[in-house]
Design an enzyme around this catalytic site. Structure first.
Site, PDB file in Angstrom:
ATOM      1  N   GLY A  60       0.826  -1.202   0.000  1.00 27.36           N
ATOM      2  CA  GLY A  60       0.000   0.000   0.000  1.00 27.36           C
ATOM      3  C   GLY A  60       0.855   1.245   0.000  1.00 27.36           C
TER       4      GLY A  60
ATOM      5  N   GLY B 130       0.915   5.670   1.410  1.00 29.98           N
ATOM      6  CA  GLY B 130       0.343   6.710   2.249  1.00 29.98           C
ATOM      7  C   GLY B 130       1.060   8.015   1.996  1.00 29.98           C
ATOM      8  N   GLY B 131       0.883   8.957   2.889  1.00 36.32           N
ATOM      9  CA  GLY B 131       1.442  10.277   2.722  1.00 36.32           C
ATOM     10  C   GLY B 131       2.959  10.330   2.770  1.00 36.32           C
ATOM     11  N   MET B 132       3.590   9.348   3.395  1.00 32.55           N
ATOM     12  CA  MET B 132       5.047   9.383   3.542  1.00 32.55           C
ATOM     13  C   MET B 132       5.775   8.471   2.554  1.00 32.55           C
ATOM     14  SD  MET B 132       5.833  10.967   6.989  1.00 32.55           S
ATOM     15  CE  MET B 132       7.463  10.426   7.034  1.00 32.55           C
ATOM     16  N   GLY B 133       5.064   7.543   1.924  1.00 29.13           N
ATOM     17  CA  GLY B 133       5.755   6.661   0.996  1.00 29.13           C
ATOM     18  C   GLY B 133       4.955   5.428   0.667  1.00 29.13           C
TER      19      GLY B 133
ATOM     20  N   VAL C 225       4.589   1.159   1.069  1.00 25.33           N
ATOM     21  CA  VAL C 225       4.893   0.044   1.972  1.00 25.33           C
ATOM     22  C   VAL C 225       4.918  -1.247   1.154  1.00 25.33           C
ATOM     23  CG1 VAL C 225       4.200  -1.217   4.042  1.00 25.33           C
ATOM     24  CG2 VAL C 225       3.781   1.248   3.885  1.00 25.33           C
TER      25      VAL C 225
ATOM     26  N   LYS D 120       8.481   0.266   4.840  1.00 21.58           N
ATOM     27  CA  LYS D 120       8.029   1.562   4.318  1.00 21.58           C
ATOM     28  C   LYS D 120       9.231   2.253   3.687  1.00 21.58           C
ATOM     29  CE  LYS D 120       5.397   4.359   6.752  1.00 21.58           C
ATOM     30  NZ  LYS D 120       4.956   5.373   7.749  1.00 21.58           N
TER      31      LYS D 120
ATOM     32  N   ASP E  53      -3.627   9.704  14.615  1.00 16.10           N
ATOM     33  CA  ASP E  53      -4.278   9.307  13.363  1.00 16.10           C
ATOM     34  C   ASP E  53      -4.877   7.907  13.481  1.00 16.10           C
ATOM     35  OD1 ASP E  53      -5.182  10.018  10.839  1.00 16.10           O
ATOM     36  OD2 ASP E  53      -3.382   9.309   9.807  1.00 16.10           O
TER      37      ASP E  53
END
Length: 180
Positions: A10, A12-15, A17, A30, A124
């Site tokens: 998957g 997300g906002g940081m990178g 995975v 990640k 979060d």
């Protein structure tokens, strides 16, 4: 790092995975987006995530295995949790049964208790950040967590997290100081 990438799990906002393996151990790896590492604030946030994960000890949190935030690309490896996130599970299978609900509630409360015991606010907690394994839920994604020992890395007046899942006090300006 030492991980051979097997599959994309998957993003997300940081990178992104990935499922990775060392041959004897699987991990969720990640890989941090390069453009984020150009910003010192993002590197600080990444270091905070690693620090937070190292301090939290709970069988209901995906624990950190290893990391290298100074490498290119920077990465963090956590225990791989075999199961969908809560959002996907409920979408595909419907609401939890009563017995699964109690198991879920116990696991999430235990995870949050361990997080808070370590002096961390996750900031979060939402269905997509809770993985549902055969052994109960696992809280993930400490990318915007806050430690009482840390200084704020958000701008004054800003809050971090997913608005749909904010705690009510995050909307009250008098309590914003506690959410940064």
């Amino acid at each position: 790092g030492p991980y051979q990438i097997i599959n994309r799990l998957g993003s997300g906002g940081m990178g992104v995975v990935y499922l990775g393996t060392t041959g004897t151990r699987t991990a969720a790896v990640k890989i941090v987006s390069d453009f984020l590492l150009e910003d010192p604030t993002s590197r600080t946030r990444l270091a905070r995530e690693v620090d937070a994960l190292k301090r939290v000890k709970s069988s209901f949190v995906a624990e950190i295995i290893s990391s290298d935030i100074d490498s290119t690309p920077a990465w963090i490896a956590t225990h791989y949790v075999d199961g969908p996130n809560l959002k996907t599970l409920v979408t595909n299978e419907g609401v939890l049964t009563e017995s699964h609900w109690f198991e879920f509630a116990y696991g999430l409360i235990s995870a949050l208790a361990a997080v808070h015991k370590a002096g961390i606010i996750h900031r979060d907690v939402k269905p997509s950040n809770i993985l549902m394994s055969a052994n109960g839920p696992r809280l993930i994604d400490f990318g915007i967590s806050f430690s009482k020992e840390a200084t704020s890395i958000t701008k004054t007046g800003m809050v971090a997290g997913t608005p749909t899942w904010f705690a009510p006090e995050q909307f009250q300006s008098k309590d914003r100081k506690s959410t940064r």
